[in-house]
Design a protein around this motif. Structure first.
Motif, PDB file in Angstrom:
ATOM      1  N   ASN A  19     -13.230  72.171 -35.175  1.00 44.09           N
ATOM      2  CA  ASN A  19     -11.821  71.662 -34.984  1.00 44.09           C
ATOM      3  C   ASN A  19     -11.033  71.574 -36.351  1.00 44.09           C
ATOM      4  O   ASN A  19     -11.109  70.643 -37.155  1.00 44.09           O
ATOM      5  N   SER A  20     -10.273  72.738 -36.649  1.00 44.79           N
ATOM      6  CA  SER A  20      -9.647  72.774 -37.709  1.00 44.79           C
ATOM      7  C   SER A  20      -8.309  72.168 -37.758  1.00 44.79           C
ATOM      8  O   SER A  20      -7.498  72.233 -36.964  1.00 44.79           O
ATOM      9  N   PHE A  21      -8.146  71.378 -38.906  1.00 51.95           N
ATOM     10  CA  PHE A  21      -6.848  70.962 -39.210  1.00 51.95           C
ATOM     11  C   PHE A  21      -5.987  71.384 -40.449  1.00 51.95           C
ATOM     12  O   PHE A  21      -5.039  71.069 -40.835  1.00 51.95           O
ATOM     13  N   GLY A  22      -6.727  72.594 -41.038  1.00 53.91           N
ATOM     14  CA  GLY A  22      -6.167  73.271 -41.991  1.00 53.91           C
ATOM     15  C   GLY A  22      -5.882  74.631 -41.907  1.00 53.91           C
ATOM     16  O   GLY A  22      -5.356  75.306 -42.749  1.00 53.91           O
ATOM     17  N   ASN A  23      -5.539  75.100 -40.600  1.00 51.92           N
ATOM     18  CA  ASN A  23      -5.230  76.407 -40.445  1.00 51.92           C
ATOM     19  C   ASN A  23      -3.817  76.716 -40.815  1.00 51.92           C
ATOM     20  O   ASN A  23      -3.320  77.893 -41.051  1.00 51.92           O
ATOM     21  N   VAL A  24      -2.988  75.721 -40.853  1.00 52.67           N
ATOM     22  CA  VAL A  24      -1.563  75.836 -41.233  1.00 52.67           C
ATOM     23  C   VAL A  24      -1.604  76.399 -42.830  1.00 52.67           C
ATOM     24  O   VAL A  24      -0.706  77.024 -43.346  1.00 52.67           O
ATOM     25  N   VAL A  25      -2.643  76.173 -43.614  1.00 51.34           N
ATOM     26  CA  VAL A  25      -2.759  76.541 -45.030  1.00 51.34           C
ATOM     27  C   VAL A  25      -2.454  78.231 -44.999  1.00 51.34           C
ATOM     28  O   VAL A  25      -1.839  78.531 -45.911  1.00 51.34           O
ATOM     29  N   PHE A  26      -2.944  78.741 -43.882  1.00 52.57           N
ATOM     30  CA  PHE A  26      -2.879  80.379 -43.806  1.00 52.57           C
ATOM     31  C   PHE A  26      -1.582  80.688 -43.635  1.00 52.57           C
ATOM     32  O   PHE A  26      -1.166  81.826 -44.158  1.00 52.57           O
ATOM     33  N   PHE A  27      -0.905  79.972 -42.678  1.00 54.15           N
ATOM     34  CA  PHE A  27       0.465  80.086 -42.429  1.00 54.15           C
ATOM     35  C   PHE A  27       1.392  79.949 -43.542  1.00 54.15           C
ATOM     36  O   PHE A  27       2.321  80.849 -43.982  1.00 54.15           O
ATOM     37  N   GLY A  28       1.224  79.031 -44.287  1.00 51.53           N
ATOM     38  CA  GLY A  28       1.978  78.843 -45.635  1.00 51.53           C
ATOM     39  C   GLY A  28       1.741  79.810 -46.720  1.00 51.53           C
ATOM     40  O   GLY A  28       2.643  80.198 -47.295  1.00 51.53           O
ATOM     41  N   SER A  40     -19.369  75.419 -43.855  1.00 54.40           N
ATOM     42  CA  SER A  40     -20.566  74.899 -44.177  1.00 54.40           C
ATOM     43  C   SER A  40     -20.716  73.428 -43.753  1.00 54.40           C
ATOM     44  O   SER A  40     -21.612  72.815 -43.230  1.00 54.40           O
ATOM     45  N   MET A  41     -19.469  72.770 -43.548  1.00 55.73           N
ATOM     46  CA  MET A  41     -19.458  71.384 -42.886  1.00 55.73           C
ATOM     47  C   MET A  41     -19.283  71.593 -41.444  1.00 55.73           C
ATOM     48  O   MET A  41     -18.717  72.279 -40.978  1.00 55.73           O
ATOM     49  N   ARG A  42     -19.560  70.490 -40.847  1.00 53.41           N
ATOM     50  CA  ARG A  42     -19.568  70.330 -39.576  1.00 53.41           C
ATOM     51  C   ARG A  42     -19.017  69.180 -38.755  1.00 53.41           C
ATOM     52  O   ARG A  42     -18.793  68.235 -39.572  1.00 53.41           O
ATOM     53  N   GLY A  43     -18.710  69.287 -37.682  1.00 51.10           N
ATOM     54  CA  GLY A  43     -18.174  68.203 -36.977  1.00 51.10           C
ATOM     55  C   GLY A  43     -16.852  67.539 -37.719  1.00 51.10           C
ATOM     56  O   GLY A  43     -15.821  68.287 -37.973  1.00 51.10           O
ATOM     57  N   GLN A  44     -16.866  65.989 -37.705  1.00 51.50           N
ATOM     58  CA  GLN A  44     -15.898  65.500 -38.238  1.00 51.50           C
ATOM     59  C   GLN A  44     -15.696  65.605 -39.669  1.00 51.50           C
ATOM     60  O   GLN A  44     -14.574  65.493 -40.418  1.00 51.50           O
ATOM     61  N   TYR A  45     -16.839  65.893 -40.328  1.00 52.95           N
ATOM     62  CA  TYR A  45     -16.553  66.435 -41.806  1.00 52.95           C
ATOM     63  C   TYR A  45     -15.842  67.678 -42.038  1.00 52.95           C
ATOM     64  O   TYR A  45     -14.974  67.732 -42.907  1.00 52.95           O
ATOM     65  N   PHE A  46     -16.187  68.520 -41.126  1.00 53.57           N
ATOM     66  CA  PHE A  46     -15.256  69.966 -41.374  1.00 53.57           C
ATOM     67  C   PHE A  46     -13.683  69.517 -41.046  1.00 53.57           C
ATOM     68  O   PHE A  46     -12.902  70.007 -41.676  1.00 53.57           O
ATOM     69  N   ALA A  47     -13.628  68.880 -40.031  1.00 53.29           N
ATOM     70  CA  ALA A  47     -12.079  68.567 -39.657  1.00 53.29           C
ATOM     71  C   ALA A  47     -11.412  67.773 -40.942  1.00 53.29           C
ATOM     72  O   ALA A  47     -10.260  67.920 -41.131  1.00 53.29           O
ATOM     73  N   ILE A  48     -12.092  66.908 -41.550  1.00 52.95           N
ATOM     74  CA  ILE A  48     -11.349  66.014 -42.453  1.00 52.95           C
ATOM     75  C   ILE A  48     -11.163  66.590 -43.689  1.00 52.95           C
ATOM     76  O   ILE A  48     -10.405  66.763 -44.271  1.00 52.95           O
ATOM     77  N   CYS A  49     -12.250  67.594 -43.876  1.00 48.42           N
ATOM     78  CA  CYS A  49     -12.257  68.515 -45.201  1.00 48.42           C
ATOM     79  C   CYS A  49     -10.951  69.349 -44.848  1.00 48.42           C
ATOM     80  O   CYS A  49     -10.404  69.719 -45.968  1.00 48.42           O
ATOM     81  N   THR A  50     -10.795  70.223 -43.866  1.00 49.55           N
ATOM     82  CA  THR A  50      -9.806  71.130 -43.376  1.00 49.55           C
ATOM     83  C   THR A  50      -8.276  70.178 -43.872  1.00 49.55           C
ATOM     84  O   THR A  50      -7.571  70.776 -44.182  1.00 49.55           O
ATOM     85  N   LEU A  51      -8.224  68.793 -43.296  1.00 49.23           N
ATOM     86  CA  LEU A  51      -7.060  68.039 -43.340  1.00 49.23           C
ATOM     87  C   LEU A  51      -6.598  68.155 -44.782  1.00 49.23           C
ATOM     88  O   LEU A  51      -5.652  68.316 -45.193  1.00 49.23           O
TER      89      LEU A  51
END
Lengths: 243, 338
Positions: free
Chosen positions: B52-61, B125-136
Motif C-alpha cells: 500500500n503505497s502513499f508515495g506514488n504521487v511522487v512520480f506524478f510530480g 525492502s520495507m513491508r506492511g505499515q512500515y512501507f506505507a509510512i515510508c512512502t508517505l
C-alpha cells in the motif's frame, strides 16, 4: 562412497545468548530419505532455516551439490535445487491452485511473457499426483489444511528440486490420511528422484520412511543411525523417545 | 469477438464519444482518464502486489516538473523563466512549443521510471505499515525539496508554457490534451491487462499472498517489486506531464506532490472500485470523479466532508469495492442456484 548431496560441517547458530545449534554436522546422501528428530526446541527448524539461508550461520559451512552455499540468499539456494516446505503450511491463498503451481515452476524465458502452455499441463499432472486435480480453479485459501499441505508439496515438486526439506509433513493431518501422505513421499523419492530431509514428530511415520535418522537435542547431534538403531539408542530414549 | 477485445472497444468508444456528449466538461473528462491511470498504476502495487503505497504521487510530480523544465530549458534559460514568475516575458513559437512538448513527455516518462528503479530496492525492502509510512514521508520530503529548489521556482512554483494562439487556441488545446489523457489511460489499461497475464503478474500476486514463501521458492522478489514500481512510475510521470499542461501552473505541494489530494485519491479510487482487479480501479475512478464533481458543485464548503462520508460508506458497506461486492453477490446467487 560418493560425496553427499548436502553436508553440514560444524554449523553453529546462536540467537543472543540462546544457542540454537552447536557444532552440527550431518550429511544427506543423494537419493536418500533422511529424518531429523528431537524434542521441541532442539534446533530442528533452525537447521532448516540455516540450510535455506533464512538466517545466516555463525560458523561452519553448508555444502550442497559440491558447492558452498553458506552465504547464498534464500532465492539463490532455491533456484539451485534446494526447496523447503514450511511447518505452518504456506501457499498463495488468494491465487488459484493452478496459478500456485505455475508460479512455482522454474522460470523459463522472459518474466514478461505468458506462462507456457506446457507449464499448465505439468501443473495439472502434479495436482493429479497429490489428488487435487479437481480443484485447479479453487483459490488455495479455500482448500482444507490437509489439502493445502498437499498443494504445497506439489508446488515444491513443480520447482524440480534435487533436495526437498519437509518440516513435519504429517502434522495436523487426519490420521487416516497419513498413510497416503507417506506413500506420496515415497513416490516423490523413488519416482521423481528427489532426495528428502524430513523433520517429523510422528515416530511411526519417520521410522517407516527414513533410511537414516539424526536425533538432535539441545542444538547438538545426539545420535545418528538407521531407524532400528535410533529406536534402541539409550541416549535418544532418555532425551526424546521415553522408555 | 473475444471478450478482451470487446472491453477495449467499449473503452475506446467511451473515450471518443465523451467529449462530444459533454463538451463543456473536457477538463473534468481529461482528469477522469488521468484518474483511471492513477488507480490502475496504484493497484499494481496496492492491489496486485500487496504494497500500500502513499508515495506514488511522487512520480506524478517528478513527471510534471521534468516535462515542463525540459519544454522550457530547450529554448530558454530555466532559472530566468522561474524567476520571472507569472510575468509573460517568454513565449514559445508553435514549433518550439510542440518540440518541447514532445521532448517533455519523453522526459516525464523516463525520469520517474529511473527514480523508481534507483530507490525501489531500498524503499520496497520495507513491508506492511512500515512501507506505507515510508512512502508517505517520501512524498512529503520530495515535495519539500521541490519547494526549496530555486531553479524550479521554489515555493512559488513554476508556470507551464502556454499553448500558442496560432495553433487553434483553447478549443484545440483542450481537445488535444483530452485525447492525450485518454490515450495514456488506454495504453496504461492495455499494459496492465497484459501484465496481469504474464508470469510477472503471477509473481506479484505471489508476493502479495506470501512474500517469504515466494522467496523460498526462488522468485526474485526484489527484482519483481522494483519493476512493478518502475512500470507505475513510467505511466504516472506521463500523467504528471499532461496534468501540468491542463492546470497550467505547478505548485510544488498543492499540485505536483499533492499527497493529500491526488496521492490519497488514487488509493481511494482503487479501494472504491475493488483492489486487485482490472476493472475495479477503472470503475472506482469513474465513480470517484463523478462524486467529486458532484460534491464540489452542490456541497461547496462541505465537499471534503461529503468525500469523507463516501469513503466511510464504501469501506463499511463495500470493503471489497464495487467489483468485489458484485462478484460476491454473483457467487452467492450461483450457490443458491439462481
Amino acid at each position: 562412497m560418493s560425496a553427499p548431496l548436502l553436508s553440514l560441517r560444524g554449523v553453529c547458530k546462536s540467537f543472543g545468548g540462546v544457542v540454537a545449534n552447536h557444532d552440527v554436522s550431518l550429511s544427506v546422501p543423494e537419493g536418500g530419505i533422511v529424518g531429523l528428530i528431537g524434542p521441541n526446541g532442539s534446533g530442528k527448524s533452525t537447521i532448516f532455516n540455516l540450510i535455506c539461508g533464512t538466517h545466516p550461520v555463525d560458523s561452519g559451512e553448508i555444502v550442497f551439490r559440491g558447492e558452498n552455499i553458506t552465504a547464498k540468499t534464500t532465492a539463490e539456494i532455491a533456484r539451485g535445487g534446494l526447496v523447503r516446505a514450511f511447518q505452518q503450511t504456506r501457499v498463495y491463498k488468494q491465487m488459484k491452485c493452478l496459478d500456485n503451481m505455475r508460479i512455482s515452476a522454474p522460470p523459463q524465458g522472459s518474466w514478461f511473457a505468458r506462462p507456457a502452455e506446457e507449464s499448465a499441463e505439468e501443473a495439472r499432472r502434479l495436482l493429479g499426483f497429490v489428488g487435487l486435480a479437481e480443484k485447479e480453479n479453487w483459490r488455495a485459501g479455500e482448500l482444507s489444511f490437509g489439502q493445502q499441505k498437499l498443494l504445497e508439496l506439489a508446488m515444491a515438486l513443480t520447482a524440480k528440486p534435487k533436495l526437498l526439506l519437509l518440516d513435519e509433513p504429517t502434522a495436523g493431518i487426519n490420521p487416516t490420511l497419513i498413510n497416503g501422505v507417506m506413500a506420496r513421499l515415497r513416490a516423490v523419492n523413488e519416482e521423481f528422484g528427489v532426495t528428502l530431509l524430513v523433520i517429523e514428530h510422528n515416530m511411526r511415520v519417520i521410522m517407516n520412511l527414513a533410511r537414516n535418522i539424526f536425533c538432535l537435542a539441545r542444538g547438538e547431534v545426539l545420535a545418528e543411525g538407521a531407524p532400528a538403531q535410533i529406536q534402541n539408542d539409550k541416549r535418544v530414549i532418555d532425551a526424546y523417545l521415553g522408555g | 469477438m473475444r471478450r478482451g477485445r470487446l472491453e477495449l472497444f467499449a473503452l475506446v468508444g467511451v473515450a471518443v464519444a465523451a467529449p462530444f456528449l459533454l463538451p463543456e466538461y473536457k477538463a473534468q473528462l481529461s482528469f477522469l482518464w488521468l484518474f483511471v491511470l492513477f488507480a490502475l498504476t496504484w493497484d499494481l502495487q496496492g492491489g496486485q502486489m500487496g504494497y500500500n503505497s502513499f508515495g506514488n504521487v511522487v512520480f506524478f510530480g517528478i513527471g510534471m516538473y521534468a516535462s515542463t523544465a525540459v519544454q522550457i530549458a530547450l529554448f530558454f534559460n530555466l532559472g530566468e523563466w522561474t524567476e520571472a514568475g507569472g510575468e509573460q516575458t517568454f513565449t514559445h513559437t508553435p514549433a518550439q512549443y510542440f518540440a518541447g512538448f514532445a521532448a517533455g513527455i519523453f522526459a516525464s516518462a523516463l525520469l520517474p521510471a529511473a527514480a523508481a528503479l534507483a530507490l525501489g530496492s531500498f524503499i520496497l525492502s520495507m513491508r506492511g505499515q512500515y512501507f506505507a509510512i515510508c512512502t508517505l514521508g517520501f512524498g512529503i520530503a520530495v515535495g519539500e525539496i521541490a519547494a526549496s529548489a530555486d531553479i524550479l521556482g521554489a515555493g512559488s512554483g513554476m508556470s507551464v508554457p502556454v499553448w500558442p494562439e496560432e495553433s487553434g487556441g483553447l478549443a484545440a488545446r483542450d481537445l488535444a490534451l483530452y485525447s492525450l489523457c485518454a490515450l495514456a489511460a488506454l495504453f496504461c489499461f492495455i499494459a496492465m491487462r497484459e501484465l496481469h497475464k504474464t508470469k510477472f503478474g503471477l509473481a506479484l500476486n505471489a508476493i502479495r499472498d506470501d512474500e517469504d514463501k515466494a522467496e523460498a521458492m526462488g522468485l526474485p522478489v526484489t527484482w519483481c517489486k522494483v519493476r512493478s514500481w518502475t512500470v507505475s512510475a513510467f505511466f504516472l510521470g506521463i500523467a504528471g506531464a499532461l496534468a501540468g499542461h491542463i492546470i497550467g501552473f505547478i505548485d510544488p505541494t498543492e499540485v505536483a506532490f499533492a499527497g493529500a489530494t491526488f496521492g490519497v485519491w488514487m488509493v481511494l479510487m482503487a479501494v472504491l472500485g475493488g483492489k486487485g482487479t482490472l476493472w475495479g480501479p477503472i470503475i472506482g475512478a469513474a465513480l470517484f470523479q463523478f462524486f467529486k464533481e458532484f460534491f464540489w458543485t452542490y456541497f461547496l464548503g462541505w465537499q471534503y466532508v461529503m468525500l469523507g462520508l463516501l469513503i466511510v460508506v464504501s469501506v463499511v458497506f463495500f470493503p471489497d469495492g464495487v467489483v468485489g461486492f458484485w462478484r460476491a453477490r454473483r457467487a452467492g446467487q450461483a450457490e443458491r442456484g439462481l
